[in-house]
Motif scaffolding. Structure first.
Motif, PDB file in Angstrom:
ATOM      1  N   ILE A   1       0.838  -1.199   0.000  1.00 20.03           N
ATOM      2  CA  ILE A   1       0.000   0.000   0.000  1.00 20.03           C
ATOM      3  C   ILE A   1       0.872   1.249   0.000  1.00 20.03           C
ATOM      4  O   ILE A   1       0.600   2.212  -0.716  1.00 20.03           O
ATOM      5  N   SER A   2       1.947   1.225   0.784  1.00 18.69           N
ATOM      6  CA  SER A   2       2.868   2.357   0.824  1.00 18.69           C
ATOM      7  C   SER A   2       3.474   2.606  -0.556  1.00 18.69           C
ATOM      8  O   SER A   2       3.540   3.745  -1.017  1.00 18.69           O
ATOM      9  N   ALA A   3       3.884   1.548  -1.225  1.00 20.98           N
ATOM     10  CA  ALA A   3       4.449   1.687  -2.576  1.00 20.98           C
ATOM     11  C   ALA A   3       3.393   2.183  -3.553  1.00 20.98           C
ATOM     12  O   ALA A   3       3.683   3.017  -4.424  1.00 20.98           O
ATOM     13  N   LEU A   4       2.171   1.714  -3.395  1.00 16.81           N
ATOM     14  CA  LEU A   4       1.078   2.132  -4.275  1.00 16.81           C
ATOM     15  C   LEU A   4       0.764   3.620  -4.092  1.00 16.81           C
ATOM     16  O   LEU A   4       0.531   4.340  -5.067  1.00 16.81           O
ATOM     17  N   VAL A   5       0.790   4.101  -2.867  1.00 12.56           N
ATOM     18  CA  VAL A   5       0.544   5.520  -2.590  1.00 12.56           C
ATOM     19  C   VAL A   5       1.626   6.385  -3.229  1.00 12.56           C
ATOM     20  O   VAL A   5       1.344   7.433  -3.813  1.00 12.56           O
ATOM     21  N   LYS A   6       2.879   5.927  -3.137  1.00 18.89           N
ATOM     22  CA  LYS A   6       3.977   6.670  -3.768  1.00 18.89           C
ATOM     23  C   LYS A   6       3.833   6.664  -5.288  1.00 18.89           C
ATOM     24  O   LYS A   6       4.088   7.681  -5.944  1.00 18.89           O
ATOM     25  N   LEU A   7       3.435   5.535  -5.840  1.00 20.35           N
ATOM     26  CA  LEU A   7       3.216   5.445  -7.281  1.00 20.35           C
ATOM     27  C   LEU A   7       2.085   6.371  -7.710  1.00 20.35           C
ATOM     28  O   LEU A   7       2.195   7.094  -8.702  1.00 20.35           O
ATOM     29  N   GLU A   8       1.005   6.378  -6.941  1.00 16.44           N
ATOM     30  CA  GLU A   8      -0.129   7.257  -7.240  1.00 16.44           C
ATOM     31  C   GLU A   8       0.320   8.719  -7.237  1.00 16.44           C
ATOM     32  O   GLU A   8      -0.027   9.488  -8.131  1.00 16.44           O
ATOM     33  N   LEU A   9       1.102   9.107  -6.248  1.00 14.82           N
ATOM     34  CA  LEU A   9       1.614  10.468  -6.149  1.00 14.82           C
ATOM     35  C   LEU A   9       2.400  10.835  -7.404  1.00 14.82           C
ATOM     36  O   LEU A   9       2.180  11.884  -8.007  1.00 14.82           O
ATOM     37  N   SER A  10       3.282   9.948  -7.826  1.00 14.62           N
ATOM     38  CA  SER A  10       4.099  10.214  -9.007  1.00 14.62           C
ATOM     39  C   SER A  10       3.265  10.290 -10.274  1.00 14.62           C
ATOM     40  O   SER A  10       3.491  11.159 -11.125  1.00 14.62           O
ATOM     41  N   VAL A  11       2.295   9.411 -10.416  1.00 19.04           N
ATOM     42  CA  VAL A  11       1.452   9.408 -11.617  1.00 19.04           C
ATOM     43  C   VAL A  11       0.585  10.663 -11.661  1.00 19.04           C
ATOM     44  O   VAL A  11       0.420  11.274 -12.727  1.00 19.04           O
ATOM     45  N   LEU A  12       0.048  11.080 -10.532  1.00 18.48           N
ATOM     46  CA  LEU A  12      -0.761  12.296 -10.511  1.00 18.48           C
ATOM     47  C   LEU A  12       0.089  13.528 -10.821  1.00 18.48           C
ATOM     48  O   LEU A  12      -0.366  14.438 -11.523  1.00 18.48           O
ATOM     49  N   ARG A  13       1.302  13.551 -10.340  1.00 15.03           N
ATOM     50  CA  ARG A  13       2.208  14.656 -10.685  1.00 15.03           C
ATOM     51  C   ARG A  13       2.507  14.638 -12.186  1.00 15.03           C
ATOM     52  O   ARG A  13       2.561  15.682 -12.825  1.00 15.03           O
ATOM     53  N   TYR A  14       2.704  13.450 -12.715  1.00 17.53           N
ATOM     54  CA  TYR A  14       2.945  13.325 -14.156  1.00 17.53           C
ATOM     55  C   TYR A  14       1.737  13.845 -14.935  1.00 17.53           C
ATOM     56  O   TYR A  14       1.892  14.494 -15.959  1.00 17.53           O
ATOM     57  N   TYR A  15       0.546  13.559 -14.441  1.00 17.90           N
ATOM     58  CA  TYR A  15      -0.680  14.049 -15.073  1.00 17.90           C
ATOM     59  C   TYR A  15      -0.651  15.575 -15.159  1.00 17.90           C
ATOM     60  O   TYR A  15      -0.941  16.155 -16.202  1.00 17.90           O
ATOM     61  N   VAL A  16      -0.281  16.226 -14.065  1.00 19.24           N
ATOM     62  CA  VAL A  16      -0.229  17.691 -14.021  1.00 19.24           C
ATOM     63  C   VAL A  16       0.846  18.218 -14.970  1.00 19.24           C
ATOM     64  O   VAL A  16       0.604  19.144 -15.749  1.00 19.24           O
ATOM     65  N   VAL A  17       2.032  17.622 -14.921  1.00 25.77           N
ATOM     66  CA  VAL A  17       3.129  18.067 -15.788  1.00 25.77           C
ATOM     67  C   VAL A  17       2.765  17.860 -17.259  1.00 25.77           C
ATOM     68  O   VAL A  17       3.012  18.737 -18.095  1.00 25.77           O
ATOM     69  N   ASN A  18       2.165  16.730 -17.576  1.00 22.42           N
ATOM     70  CA  ASN A  18       1.750  16.458 -18.956  1.00 22.42           C
ATOM     71  C   ASN A  18       0.731  17.489 -19.429  1.00 22.42           C
ATOM     72  O   ASN A  18       0.813  17.975 -20.560  1.00 22.42           O
ATOM     73  N   ALA A  19      -0.205  17.824 -18.581  1.00 23.01           N
ATOM     74  CA  ALA A  19      -1.210  18.828 -18.945  1.00 23.01           C
ATOM     75  C   ALA A  19      -0.559  20.184 -19.193  1.00 23.01           C
ATOM     76  O   ALA A  19      -0.894  20.875 -20.166  1.00 23.01           O
ATOM     77  N   LEU A  20       0.387  20.566 -18.354  1.00 19.30           N
ATOM     78  CA  LEU A  20       1.081  21.843 -18.538  1.00 19.30           C
ATOM     79  C   LEU A  20       1.906  21.845 -19.825  1.00 19.30           C
ATOM     80  O   LEU A  20       1.881  22.813 -20.580  1.00 19.30           O
ATOM     81  N   LYS A  21       2.636  20.762 -20.068  1.00 19.76           N
ATOM     82  CA  LYS A  21       3.456  20.680 -21.278  1.00 19.76           C
ATOM     83  C   LYS A  21       2.606  20.692 -22.543  1.00 19.76           C
ATOM     84  O   LYS A  21       3.053  21.144 -23.591  1.00 19.76           O
ATOM     85  N   SER A  22       1.382  20.196 -22.440  1.00 18.30           N
ATOM     86  CA  SER A  22       0.477  20.151 -23.589  1.00 18.30           C
ATOM     87  C   SER A  22      -0.334  21.433 -23.739  1.00 18.30           C
ATOM     88  O   SER A  22      -1.189  21.532 -24.612  1.00 18.30           O
ATOM     89  N   GLY A  23      -0.099  22.389 -22.827  1.00 15.26           N
ATOM     90  CA  GLY A  23      -0.829  23.644 -22.897  1.00 15.26           C
ATOM     91  C   GLY A  23      -2.266  23.546 -22.415  1.00 15.26           C
ATOM     92  O   GLY A  23      -3.098  24.370 -22.784  1.00 15.26           O
ATOM     93  N   ARG A  24      -2.551  22.548 -21.606  1.00 23.67           N
ATOM     94  CA  ARG A  24      -3.916  22.354 -21.109  1.00 23.67           C
ATOM     95  C   ARG A  24      -4.028  22.832 -19.663  1.00 23.67           C
ATOM     96  O   ARG A  24      -4.261  22.065 -18.747  1.00 23.67           O
ATOM     97  N   GLN A  25      -3.884  24.144 -19.475  1.00 23.36           N
ATOM     98  CA  GLN A  25      -4.002  24.714 -18.132  1.00 23.36           C
ATOM     99  C   GLN A  25      -5.383  24.462 -17.544  1.00 23.36           C
ATOM    100  O   GLN A  25      -5.533  24.371 -16.329  1.00 23.36           O
ATOM    101  N   ASP A  26      -6.387  24.340 -18.416  1.00 19.84           N
ATOM    102  CA  ASP A  26      -7.736  24.054 -17.935  1.00 19.84           C
ATOM    103  C   ASP A  26      -7.796  22.726 -17.176  1.00 19.84           C
ATOM    104  O   ASP A  26      -8.498  22.600 -16.172  1.00 19.84           O
ATOM    105  N   LYS A  27      -7.009  21.754 -17.615  1.00 21.86           N
ATOM    106  CA  LYS A  27      -6.983  20.444 -16.944  1.00 21.86           C
ATOM    107  C   LYS A  27      -6.232  20.520 -15.620  1.00 21.86           C
ATOM    108  O   LYS A  27      -6.565  19.808 -14.675  1.00 21.86           O
ATOM    109  N   VAL A  28      -5.237  21.395 -15.549  1.00 23.13           N
ATOM    110  CA  VAL A  28      -4.512  21.594 -14.295  1.00 23.13           C
ATOM    111  C   VAL A  28      -5.437  22.261 -13.283  1.00 23.13           C
ATOM    112  O   VAL A  28      -5.515  21.847 -12.120  1.00 23.13           O
ATOM    113  N   VAL A  29      -6.150  23.271 -13.730  1.00 23.91           N
ATOM    114  CA  VAL A  29      -7.111  23.954 -12.855  1.00 23.91           C
ATOM    115  C   VAL A  29      -8.194  22.968 -12.409  1.00 23.91           C
ATOM    116  O   VAL A  29      -8.575  22.942 -11.232  1.00 23.91           O
TER     117      VAL A  29
END
Length: 134
Positions: free
Chosen positions: A81-109
């Protein structure tokens, strides 16, 4: 494992009840293969990084992690579970970074609008992303 067998039986019962006999046959066929006995990591990663993140399906991404957390319920699973929580954190951060790099500030908001309060209150790892400490 007992829960998984029970869930499989519920799915079969549902398919029969609804009259989805072709689907039931396909389901049983896939269950009988050895590959269906474990999580298929390649397909899960493909789903996350080729579908959910590029198509900004945040709700499905979060639901997937919620499902995985429910799979590990015994005290012996604490390390997983601890490893899964860390993985979730990283994937969600990747989601935010991907949205920013793609110019989708609306998705970040949208992301921080939907999850911001929870992340700020429950997760110290996200406080720096908000630019302030509470």
């Amino acid at each position: 494992m007992e829960n998984m067998q029970y869930a499989e039986e519920l799915v079969k019962e549902f398919l029969l009840f609804r009259g989805f006999t072709s689907t039931l046959q396909a389901y049983e066929s896939e269950l009988s293969t050895e590959i269906a006995r474990n999580f298929q990591v390649d397909k899960i990663l493909d789903l996350v990084f080729s579908v959910y993140i590029p198509k900004y399906q945040l709700d499905r991404l979060q639901s997937l992690f919620t499902f995985f957390k429910q799979c590990f319920t015994s005290p012996a699973d604490a390390e997983l579970i601890s490893a899964l929580v860390k993985l979730e954190l990283s994937v969600l951060r990747y989601y935010v970074v991907n949205a920013l790099k793609s110019g989708r500030q609306d998705k970040v908001v949208e992301f921080f609008g939907a999850s911001g309060n929870y992340l700020l209150q429950k997760r110290e790892e996200w406080q720096a992303w908000f630019g302030a400490y509470s």
